[in-house]
Design a protein around this motif. Structure first.
Motif, short mmCIF file in Angstrom:
data_model
loop_
_atom_site.label_atom_id
_atom_site.label_comp_id
_atom_site.label_asym_id
_atom_site.label_seq_id
_atom_site.Cartn_x
_atom_site.Cartn_y
_atom_site.Cartn_z
N LEU A 299 0.86 -1.18 0.00
CA LEU A 299 0.00 0.00 0.00
C LEU A 299 0.90 1.23 0.00
O LEU A 299 1.72 1.40 0.90
N ILE A 300 0.73 2.07 -1.01
CA ILE A 300 1.58 3.25 -1.17
C ILE A 300 0.78 4.49 -0.78
O ILE A 300 -0.34 4.70 -1.25
N SER A 301 1.37 5.31 0.08
CA SER A 301 0.72 6.54 0.49
C SER A 301 0.84 7.60 -0.60
O SER A 301 1.95 7.89 -1.06
N SER A 302 -0.29 8.17 -1.00
CA SER A 302 -0.24 9.25 -1.99
C SER A 302 0.12 10.58 -1.34
O SER A 302 0.32 11.56 -2.04
N VAL A 303 0.25 10.57 0.00
CA VAL A 303 0.58 11.80 0.72
C VAL A 303 2.08 12.03 0.76
O VAL A 303 2.57 13.12 0.43
N ASP A 304 2.83 10.99 1.18
CA ASP A 304 4.28 11.17 1.31
C ASP A 304 5.09 10.12 0.54
O ASP A 304 6.32 10.12 0.61
N GLY A 305 4.42 9.22 -0.17
CA GLY A 305 5.14 8.22 -0.96
C GLY A 305 5.65 7.03 -0.18
O GLY A 305 6.25 6.12 -0.77
N SER A 306 5.45 6.98 1.14
CA SER A 306 5.88 5.83 1.93
C SER A 306 5.01 4.63 1.59
O SER A 306 3.89 4.78 1.09
N ALA A 307 5.51 3.43 1.86
CA ALA A 307 4.78 2.21 1.48
C ALA A 307 4.83 1.20 2.61
O ALA A 307 5.73 1.21 3.45
N LEU A 308 3.85 0.31 2.60
CA LEU A 308 3.73 -0.72 3.61
C LEU A 308 3.37 -2.03 2.91
O LEU A 308 2.38 -2.08 2.16
N PRO A 309 4.15 -3.10 3.12
CA PRO A 309 3.82 -4.38 2.44
C PRO A 309 2.55 -4.99 3.01
O PRO A 309 2.28 -4.89 4.21
N VAL A 310 1.78 -5.63 2.15
CA VAL A 310 0.61 -6.37 2.60
C VAL A 310 1.08 -7.71 3.14
O VAL A 310 1.94 -8.37 2.54
N ALA A 311 0.55 -8.13 4.27
CA ALA A 311 0.96 -9.38 4.91
C ALA A 311 0.69 -10.55 3.98
O ALA A 311 -0.36 -10.61 3.32
N PRO A 312 1.62 -11.51 3.90
CA PRO A 312 1.41 -12.68 3.02
C PRO A 312 0.11 -13.43 3.30
O PRO A 312 -0.47 -14.03 2.39
N SER A 313 -0.35 -13.40 4.54
CA SER A 313 -1.58 -14.11 4.88
C SER A 313 -2.79 -13.55 4.15
O SER A 313 -3.81 -14.23 4.03
N ALA A 314 -2.68 -12.34 3.63
CA ALA A 314 -3.81 -11.71 2.94
C ALA A 314 -3.75 -11.87 1.42
O ALA A 314 -4.71 -11.53 0.72
N TRP A 315 -2.64 -12.38 0.89
CA TRP A 315 -2.47 -12.42 -0.56
C TRP A 315 -3.53 -13.25 -1.26
O TRP A 315 -4.01 -12.88 -2.34
N ALA A 316 -3.88 -14.39 -0.69
CA ALA A 316 -4.80 -15.30 -1.37
C ALA A 316 -6.25 -15.08 -0.99
O ALA A 316 -7.12 -15.82 -1.45
N ARG A 317 -6.54 -14.10 -0.16
CA ARG A 317 -7.91 -13.87 0.27
C ARG A 317 -8.67 -13.00 -0.73
O ARG A 317 -8.09 -12.09 -1.34
N PRO A 318 -9.95 -13.24 -0.89
CA PRO A 318 -10.73 -12.42 -1.82
C PRO A 318 -10.74 -10.94 -1.45
O PRO A 318 -10.88 -10.08 -2.34
#
Length: 366
Positions: A299-318
């Motif tokens: 998830l990339i912030s459009s405010v300051d450009g910082s980013a946060l990875p999505v947890a692998p446990s959420a990758w396969a979820r709808p």
């Protein structure tokens, strides 16, 4: 420093402090009879019996913690590579002994540790991290009397001791951020996240149901309830008990303001000071855009450009694909849990499409 200075717990009252082993269990001992009820021999007898039971349980937990420390020392002495070759039943047996010691929290962490060698590439580093956290919890329990009260309450909870909600109730108009169920052995655990519009506090309600049956408590995500909640003791004081409600749930006008992804990481870091065993911290991210990153997402912030990875446990979820589809490359507000494995999205708001998507403009992702 405080966590590393473990001592053998006293089995009788300390002459300087008057504390007994039962005091280590906090509210589990049932407390002493008040002065007004001291003349009631029956009540006094029940109180003394409760203290003796608490003393015995504390001693069993301490014995289990010391046994676990020896198990961890043997593992590290033999090298982490030996964990991959060892029989998984050894960890199950260790977990069973922690259950016998009446320390279910330690037992759960032992089972997680035993599953790490089969978790894929990078498992030695993860195993070492889990060993360190388990060692920290063992030594914290052994040195419990020297810890500050809030941290001691957290240790009791992590070991597996139950406590009652305490302190003054907080009345607020609570926004229901998310609700999701997760199987936990033979029960189903429902987690409901609330946000106080006036207090700015975040609260977690837990409800449990038998396997195959939904928990009793249910609050629709995106609604607002006027209610009182009472926090439980421990670091962060996130978990709370729902008290009296005033009126029916109403639609929420808008989500919380939220912060950037950098703010989320900083908030999780501050929370770890109060609870070193905390897996994640609830945060609201504003103006973020989901984007692919290598084999995963971020998830990339459009405010300051910082980013946060999505947890692998959420990758396969709808829910992740719903988030990506509804965003369409545009920024949105997302609520979830930020932890050492990344960010797990649980709900999102789409103000520009609030009339056409979900109830009250919120989309659940869990």
């Amino acid at each position: 420093m405080l966590l590393s200075q473990g001592e053998e717990p006293a089995r009788t009252a300390d002459p300087a402090t008057g504390r007994t082993v039962a005091d280590r269990l906090g509210g589990a001992s049932g407390g002493r009879a008040s002065d007004g009820g001291a003349s009631d021999a029956s009540a006094a007898g029940r109180s003394r019996a409760a203290e003796r039971r608490a003393d015995r349980r504390a001693e069993r937990i301490t014995g289990g913690a010391r046994e676990l420390e020896q198990r961890l020392a043997d593992l590290l002495r033999g090298g982490l590579a030996s964990a991959e070759r060892s029989d998984h039943t050894l960890w199950e047996e260790t977990a069973a002994r922690m259950v016998d010691a009446q320390a279910p929290g330690l037992a759960g962490r032992v089972r997680e540790l035993g599953s790490v060698p089969a978790s894929g590439p990078g498992w030695p580093a993860r195993l070492l991290e889990e060993c360190a956290l388990l060692h920290l919890l063992d030594t914290a329990w052994i040195g419990l009397d020297g810890l500050p009260a809030p941290l001691a309450a957290t240790v009791r909870t992590r070991v597996g001791l139950t406590a009652s909600a305490e302190g003054p109730a907080v009345r607020d108009r609570w926004l229901v951020l998310a609700q999701h169920d997760a199987p936990d052995g033979r029960i189903v655990t429902r987690r409901i996240w609330l946000y106080g519009g006036e207090s700015g506090q975040t609260a977690l309600l837990l409800s449990f149901g038998a396997a195959g049956r939904a928990p009793a408590l249910s609050l629709p995500a995106g609604s607002v309830i006027d209610a009182e909640v009472t926090p439980y003791p421990g670091g962060g004081r996130l978990r709370a008990e729902l008290g009296q409600r005033f009126g029916d749930p109403a639609p929420a006008a808008s989500p919380p303001v939220g912060g950037t992804t950098a703010d989320a990481v900083a908030a999780y870091g501050r929370a770890l000071r109060d609870d070193p065993w905390l897996d994640a911290w609830p945060v609201v991210l504003r103006e973020v855009i989901p984007a692919p990153s290598g084999d995963g997402w971020r998830l990339i912030s459009s405010v300051d450009g910082s980013a946060l990875p999505v947890a692998p446990s959420a990758w396969a979820r709808p829910g992740l694909w719903r988030l990506v589809a509804f965003s369409g490359g545009e920024p949105l507000t997302v609520f979830g849990e930020c932890g050492h494995r990344g960010f797990e999205p649980l709900a999102a708001w789409f103000p520009e499409l609030s009339d056409g998507i979900g109830a009250r403009g919120i989309v659940t992702l869990a």
